[in-house]
Design an enzyme around this catalytic site. Structure first.
Site, PDB file in Angstrom:
ATOM      1  N   PRO A 203       0.822  -1.203   0.000  1.00  0.00           N
ATOM      2  CA  PRO A 203       0.000   0.000   0.000  1.00  0.00           C
ATOM      3  C   PRO A 203       0.856   1.253   0.000  1.00  0.00           C
ATOM      4  CG  PRO A 203       0.012  -1.003   2.161  1.00  0.00           C
ATOM      5  CD  PRO A 203       0.661  -1.980   1.236  1.00  0.00           C
ATOM      6  N   GLU A 204       0.386   2.267  -0.709  1.00  0.00           N
ATOM      7  CA  GLU A 204       1.037   3.566  -0.665  1.00  0.00           C
ATOM      8  C   GLU A 204       0.265   4.448   0.303  1.00  0.00           C
ATOM      9  OE1 GLU A 204       2.805   4.971  -4.238  1.00  0.00           O
ATOM     10  OE2 GLU A 204       2.673   3.028  -5.216  1.00  0.00           O
TER      11      GLU A 204
ATOM     12  N   LYS B 189       3.054   4.759   5.381  1.00  0.00           N
ATOM     13  CA  LYS B 189       2.472   3.434   5.183  1.00  0.00           C
ATOM     14  C   LYS B 189       2.135   2.730   6.491  1.00  0.00           C
ATOM     15  CE  LYS B 189       5.089   2.818   0.892  1.00  0.00           C
ATOM     16  NZ  LYS B 189       6.029   1.957   0.140  1.00  0.00           N
TER      17      LYS B 189
ATOM     18  N   ARG C 147      12.592  -2.798  -6.322  1.00  0.00           N
ATOM     19  CA  ARG C 147      11.279  -2.672  -6.943  1.00  0.00           C
ATOM     20  C   ARG C 147      11.448  -2.295  -8.409  1.00  0.00           C
ATOM     21  NH1 ARG C 147       7.177  -1.727  -3.321  1.00  0.00           N
ATOM     22  NH2 ARG C 147       5.819  -2.291  -5.070  1.00  0.00           N
TER      23      ARG C 147
END
Length: 333
Positions: free
Chosen positions: A2-3, A52, A323
């Protein structure tokens, strides 16, 4: 993962449904039995997000810290007071950036995207429902029995007389005292949704401008700035025309401050709407298309091999900070 906008939205749901109420705690999975016993029966007094991470405060100076990580999700059920905040639980859903757009004049509040998500406006309140917030499944249905049986490996259940919240698969779930909360928060970079003051902007700017680390890595470092994940990183850097490999200290003061201000802008709209659509100045038809299809919401994210929307150069993909990074080698040269 989640951001920041997603965690702020989940926190709003706790603010609407749990603040001021005594909460029963249990651990159906059995991995949070001791923590549940400490918090059981306490009244929730605060709920806040920092990037977050989420911090829930209870009486007797007790806190619950939750970091959803890659697999965490919440299920809410019961007589829920729901608004747009309920629609995004763990960052899978998108974001919206409509510069110059009145958030109260969205062209069509009833649009569902191809994943069946609609988070622009209220989905009804109060209503006895079960809303599942997870990476693969989203449900809104009527309950016959309350509280419902736990689904999956529920780490902790929070239950009032009318509302239930189940947490599954978090990276972190722990009870803290006020001193420990201060330490945890101090480790996190500024979050513009929590604090968009000149001091917060200065903190972000000063850290970035003294670091030899690439800006693409710095934006993912939660001690530098809170809440930015893979989508926002790619889109912010493209919008600013910044090469993700540029050292932070090579960027001008003006460039870094503009980056902070754009992050504050995107984050706020993401919190308000639940959609991470970072395209600008869309007409009604394109807006509807983008709301239905995530592929039409972003400049570069997940567009590897496709032509840049601005210059036509193929978007490239590489790994940075463990990422996937998407960027245009011409617009961001």
């Amino acid at each position: 993962m989640p951001e920041g906008h997603s965690v702020h939205r989940i926190t709003r749901q706790f603010q609407r449904n749990f603040l001021g109420h005594p909460v029963r705690f249990s651990s159906p999975q059995g991995r949070f039995v001791e923590g549940a016993a400490v918090l059981d029966g306490r009244t929730m007094t605060d709920a806040r997000a920092v990037g977050k991470q989420m911090f829930l405060e209870f009486d007797h100076e007790l806190w619950l810290r939750i970091h959803l990580g890659l697999y965490g999700a919440w299920d809410f059920s019961g007589d829920l007071l729901l608004d747009a905040t309920i629609a995004s639980a763990n960052g899978r859903m998108g974001q919206t950036n409509q510069r110059g757009t009145d958030l109260n004049a969205v062209p069509d509040a009833s649009i569902l995207d191809t994943a069946g998500e609609n988070s622009l406006h209220s989905i009804g309140a109060p209503r006895r429902t079960r809303v599942r917030m997870s990476e693969q499944e989203k449900e809104l249905n009527q309950l016959e029995v309350f509280p419902p049986e736990p689904i999956g490996q529920v780490r902790v259940r929070l239950l009032t007389e009318t509302v239930c919240a189940d947490l599954r698969g978090p990276t972190a779930c722990e009870v803290l005292d006020p001193a420990q909360v201060m330490v945890s928060m101090a480790r996190l970079g500024p979050d513009p949704e929590l604090d968009n003051s000149p001091e917060a902007e200065e903190r972000f700017t000063s850290v970035i401008r003294r670091k030899p680390t690439s800006i693409g890595k710095l934006l993912m470092d939660q001690s530098v700035v809170s809440g930015i994940g893979n989508v926002y990183r790619a889109e912010l850097l493209f919008r600013a025309g910044i090469n993700p490999h540029a050292p932070g200290k090579s960027l001008s003061d003006e460039t870094v401050r503009a980056l902070w201000q754009d992050w504050a802008h995107l984050l706020h709209i993401g919190v308000e709407t639940g959609q991470m659509m970072t395209m600008d100045d869309l007409d009604r038809a394109d807006f509807h298309l983008a709301m239905r299809n995530r592929a039409d919401r972003h400049w570069v994210y997940k567009r590897e091999g496709l032509p840049c929307r601005v210059c036509g150069t193929h978007i490239v993909i590489e790994e940075m900070a463990a990422r996937k990074l998407y960027w245009c080698p011409r617009c961001q040269a």
